[in-house]
Structures are given as structure tokens and as C-alpha cells.
Design a protein around this motif. Structure first.
Motif, mmCIF file in Angstrom:
data_model
loop_
_atom_site.group_PDB
_atom_site.id
_atom_site.type_symbol
_atom_site.label_atom_id
_atom_site.label_comp_id
_atom_site.label_asym_id
_atom_site.label_seq_id
_atom_site.Cartn_x
_atom_site.Cartn_y
_atom_site.Cartn_z
ATOM 1 N N VAL A 94 0.911 -1.288 0.029
ATOM 2 C CA VAL A 94 -0.083 0.045 0.048
ATOM 3 C C VAL A 94 0.821 1.130 -0.102
ATOM 4 O O VAL A 94 1.934 1.349 0.814
ATOM 5 C CB VAL A 94 -0.796 -0.123 1.206
ATOM 6 C CG1 VAL A 94 -1.689 1.390 1.240
ATOM 7 C CG2 VAL A 94 -1.909 -1.169 1.187
ATOM 8 N N CYS A 95 0.652 2.004 -1.035
ATOM 9 C CA CYS A 95 1.523 3.192 -1.259
ATOM 10 C C CYS A 95 0.768 4.645 -0.826
ATOM 11 O O CYS A 95 -0.475 4.909 -1.124
ATOM 12 C CB CYS A 95 2.041 3.232 -2.562
ATOM 13 S SG CYS A 95 2.956 1.928 -3.004
ATOM 14 N N HIS A 142 6.955 2.911 1.904
ATOM 15 C CA HIS A 142 5.376 2.798 1.765
ATOM 16 C C HIS A 142 5.040 4.325 0.988
ATOM 17 O O HIS A 142 3.941 4.514 0.755
ATOM 18 C CB HIS A 142 4.885 2.662 2.773
ATOM 19 C CG HIS A 142 4.760 3.719 4.015
ATOM 20 N ND1 HIS A 142 4.114 5.064 3.700
ATOM 21 C CD2 HIS A 142 5.414 3.781 5.050
ATOM 22 C CE1 HIS A 142 4.319 5.517 5.001
ATOM 23 N NE2 HIS A 142 5.380 4.925 5.705
ATOM 24 N N ARG A 143 6.141 4.827 0.453
ATOM 25 C CA ARG A 143 5.911 6.064 -0.331
ATOM 26 C C ARG A 143 7.072 6.021 -1.528
ATOM 27 O O ARG A 143 8.161 5.604 -1.280
ATOM 28 C CB ARG A 143 6.094 7.263 0.326
ATOM 29 C CG ARG A 143 5.387 7.767 1.734
ATOM 30 C CD ARG A 143 5.690 9.027 2.180
ATOM 31 N NE ARG A 143 4.931 9.347 3.256
ATOM 32 C CZ ARG A 143 3.945 9.813 3.522
ATOM 33 N NH1 ARG A 143 3.081 10.114 2.482
ATOM 34 N NH2 ARG A 143 3.033 9.951 4.797
ATOM 35 N N GLU A 144 6.849 6.754 -2.700
ATOM 36 C CA GLU A 144 7.609 6.971 -3.757
ATOM 37 C C GLU A 144 8.374 8.156 -3.089
ATOM 38 O O GLU A 144 7.876 8.971 -2.439
ATOM 39 C CB GLU A 144 7.015 7.423 -4.942
ATOM 40 C CG GLU A 144 7.988 7.784 -6.046
ATOM 41 C CD GLU A 144 7.462 8.178 -7.227
ATOM 42 O OE1 GLU A 144 7.498 7.479 -8.475
ATOM 43 O OE2 GLU A 144 6.540 9.121 -7.161
ATOM 44 N N ILE A 145 9.772 8.047 -3.191
ATOM 45 C CA ILE A 145 10.656 9.206 -2.678
ATOM 46 C C ILE A 145 11.335 9.674 -4.231
ATOM 47 O O ILE A 145 12.129 8.941 -4.677
ATOM 48 C CB ILE A 145 11.539 8.951 -1.699
ATOM 49 C CG1 ILE A 145 10.940 8.042 -0.593
ATOM 50 C CG2 ILE A 145 12.421 10.173 -1.469
ATOM 51 C CD1 ILE A 145 11.750 7.725 0.498
ATOM 52 N N VAL A 146 11.296 10.816 -4.238
ATOM 53 C CA VAL A 146 11.740 11.559 -5.605
ATOM 54 C C VAL A 146 12.890 12.570 -5.053
ATOM 55 O O VAL A 146 12.695 13.571 -4.324
ATOM 56 C CB VAL A 146 10.821 12.368 -6.533
ATOM 57 C CG1 VAL A 146 11.556 12.862 -7.698
ATOM 58 C CG2 VAL A 146 9.395 11.308 -6.926
ATOM 59 N N PHE A 147 13.861 12.364 -5.643
ATOM 60 C CA PHE A 147 15.053 13.510 -5.301
ATOM 61 C C PHE A 147 15.402 14.287 -6.430
ATOM 62 O O PHE A 147 15.433 13.770 -7.740
ATOM 63 C CB PHE A 147 16.513 12.522 -5.090
ATOM 64 C CG PHE A 147 16.226 11.760 -3.836
ATOM 65 C CD1 PHE A 147 16.683 12.266 -2.629
ATOM 66 C CD2 PHE A 147 15.749 10.310 -3.910
ATOM 67 C CE1 PHE A 147 16.527 11.240 -1.596
ATOM 68 C CE2 PHE A 147 15.611 9.581 -2.681
ATOM 69 C CZ PHE A 147 15.906 10.016 -1.591
#
Length: 296
Positions: A94-95, A142-147
Motif C-alpha cells: 500500500v503506497c 510505503h512512499r515513492e521518494i523523488v530526489f
């Protein structure tokens, strides 16, 4: 609640500071070197700093790409910028909404035979971002992480504005902007955070300790009074403003005023590397509390 995971994450903090410090020092040394010539922006070609950051993200296993854009600099002249964007996908069942971690890598470039190293502004933020990306790559998230390492911040936040315009604000929980993290003898970081992000930013204070303290503000005016900087609008002072403009909540981390800011004295040797490693560990603990999925 996110802060409940801090105590477990903290157990890993002490053992990783020395290892992180070694890579932080390497990255900082490279980005402030003569070969990177002050990391000026505006050239058509991707510069050495953009290429180095791209390689470091890729080495850590992130999906990485360049995002090139144009901006006006001076009368009738176009400049070219190159953001470096890297993603850690959600790998849980689950995101939740994504996190965007930003730090501008550009600086003032060179003047004649001299260049501006920009160690604190903002090689410090970039190397901490690289460190956090490497740490989180091995975690279940449980999250997309964008750098995003942004370009042309010094010339008007152009890279951040360009990148933020590509996002769907409904799908982003928080922007975490890192700009000037080389703490001085006062061992303080200042955080300006959106009021609407309080359910997330309450995890900041437990991620810090008495060695490096975090002072959190939700009002730019209050932060300016605390720092005795009446002429500084901290909301517009760095890339977090671009995310704020499109409706994305933010938490901006920085040391406030640096006497070496925008001078040739902002050098590698002025950065307390053990303290910078501590700062990276604390911010990583905060981000991990928001993103790392609990073990099943």
C-alpha cells in the motif's frame, strides 16, 4: 504516528555516522573542486556537477534522468539548466503520497581566474541528499521518494519552478528542501514548514537531539525575527517556494545566515564534516519516519 518509529531508527544512527561521513567528505570535496569551477549554470551542455550527481544516484540504484530547461538571463539571452532527478519507487503493498527531496547544486561559478566553491551553499545540501538516497535505497518504502538536484536556483529558482510545474500536487505529501546544512558552533538548524503539513512535520523534533537542535517555524516572519534578518523573506529564499507556489506543502532545512555566504571563503575546509554527517543522520531519521514501511 510517524514519530513512533524514531526510536527504532535512532538505534541505527550512531553506527552509520562514520561511514556516511567518509562518503559525504568525498562528495563535498569533488563538488567544491576546481574541476567543478563553482558549479555555475547557464551552459547548453550538462556540466560536471550534474554528471557527477547523476552518477552517484545511479550507483545507489535509483532511476535517474536529466531534466533540461531554458531560462532568461539578462537582456535577450537564454540560459540552460539541467536538473538531475532520481526516484526510489514505493515497494510496499500500500503506497501513500510521495515525498520530494530537493537541493540546488548550482552556485556562482567563477569570476576570472577564481571560482566560488559554494561548500555550504549548497554542496552541503546536495551531499546530504545523496547520503539519504543511498540509505533509503535499501529500505522497504510505503512512499515513492523523488530526489531532485536543481539547477539555476541562484538565478531565480528556475530549476525548481520548472520541476514543480511537472508534478501533480494531489500526489505529493511534502517537499523537503535542503539548502545550507553546514552547521556552525551553535549546532542549530532552522526549519520553515507549511502549517498544512503539521501531521508530517511533527516527526522533525523527535529525529533530532541536543547535539544538533532543530528550531521549527511555520511563519516566515517569526523565523526572520528569531534570526534577526528583517530583510529576508524565508518563504522565497530557496527552492521550497516553487513547491509552495503549486500547492505542495514543504519543510525547508537550513542554518540561516552564513557569514561566508556568496564569498570565496565558502570552502570545503570551513565545513565541520562530523557535524554534517550528524545533520544527515537526523534528517534521514525524519524522512525514514515518514517513508520506511514497518516490518511485517
Amino acid at each position: 504516528m510517524p514519530w513512533l518509529r524514531i526510536s527504532l531508527l535512532w538505534l541505527c544512527f550512531i553506527t552509520t555516522v562514520a561511514q556516511a561521513g567518509t562518503q559525504l567528505a568525498t562528495d563535498l570535496k569533488v563538488l567544491t573542486s576546481p574541476e567543478h569551477a563553482g558549479r555555475g549554470s547557464g551552459d547548453v551542455e550538462k556540466n560536471a556537477s550534474a554528471r557527477y550527481i547523476h552518477a552517484r544516484f545511479t550507483e545507489a540504484g535509483l532511476e535517474t534522468y536529466y531534466q533540461s530547461f531554458r531560462f532568461r538571463q539578462g537582456l535577450g539571452k537564454l540560459g540552460y539548466g539541467h536538473n538531475v532527478v532520481a526516484t526510489l519507487p514505493c515497494n510496499a503493498h500500500v503506497c501513500d503520497k510521495s515525498l520530494v527531496i530537493s537541493a540546488h547544486y548550482d552556485h556562482l561559478g567563477s569570476r576570472g581566474s577564481r571560482y566560488y566553491p559554494g561548500a555550504n551553499d549548497n554542496a552541503s545540501g546536495v551531499v546530504v541528499m545523496l547520503d539519504i538516497a543511498q540509505r533509503l535505497a535499501a529500505q522497504q518504502r510505503h512512499r515513492e521518494i523523488v530526489f531532485v538536484a536543481t539547477d539555476a536556483e541562484e538565478k531565480g529558482l528556475y530549476g525548481a519552478h520548472f520541476f514543480a510545474a511537472t508534478l501533480n500536487p494531489e500526489r505529493v505529501a511534502l517537499n523537503i528542501n535542503l539548502d545550507m546544512l553546514a552547521v556552525s558552533g551553535k549546532n542549530r538548524l532552522y526549519v520553515l514548514a507549511s502549517k498544512q503539513a503539521s501531521d508530517l512535520t511533527q516527526a522533525i523534533a523527535p529525529a533530532f537531539d541536543n547535539q544538533i537542535r532543530a528550531f521549527i517555524y511555520t511563519s516566515p516572519a517569526s523565523m526572520a525575527r528569531r534570526l534577526d534578518t528583517p530583510r529576508v523573506d524565508w518563504l522565497r529564499a530557496s527552492d521550497h517556494y516553487a513547491f509552495h507556489k503549486v500547492g505542495i506543502p514543504f519543510a525547508y532545512f537550513g542554518i540561516g545566515i552564513d557569514p561566508n555566504h556568496h564569498t570565496h571563503k565558502d570552502q570545503f575546509e570551513q565545513v565541520d564534516l562530523p557535524k554534517l554527517a550528524q545533520v544527515s543522520g537526523h534528517i534521514n531519521a525524519f524522512i525514514s519516519a515518514l517513508s520506511v514501511a514497518a516490518a511485517p
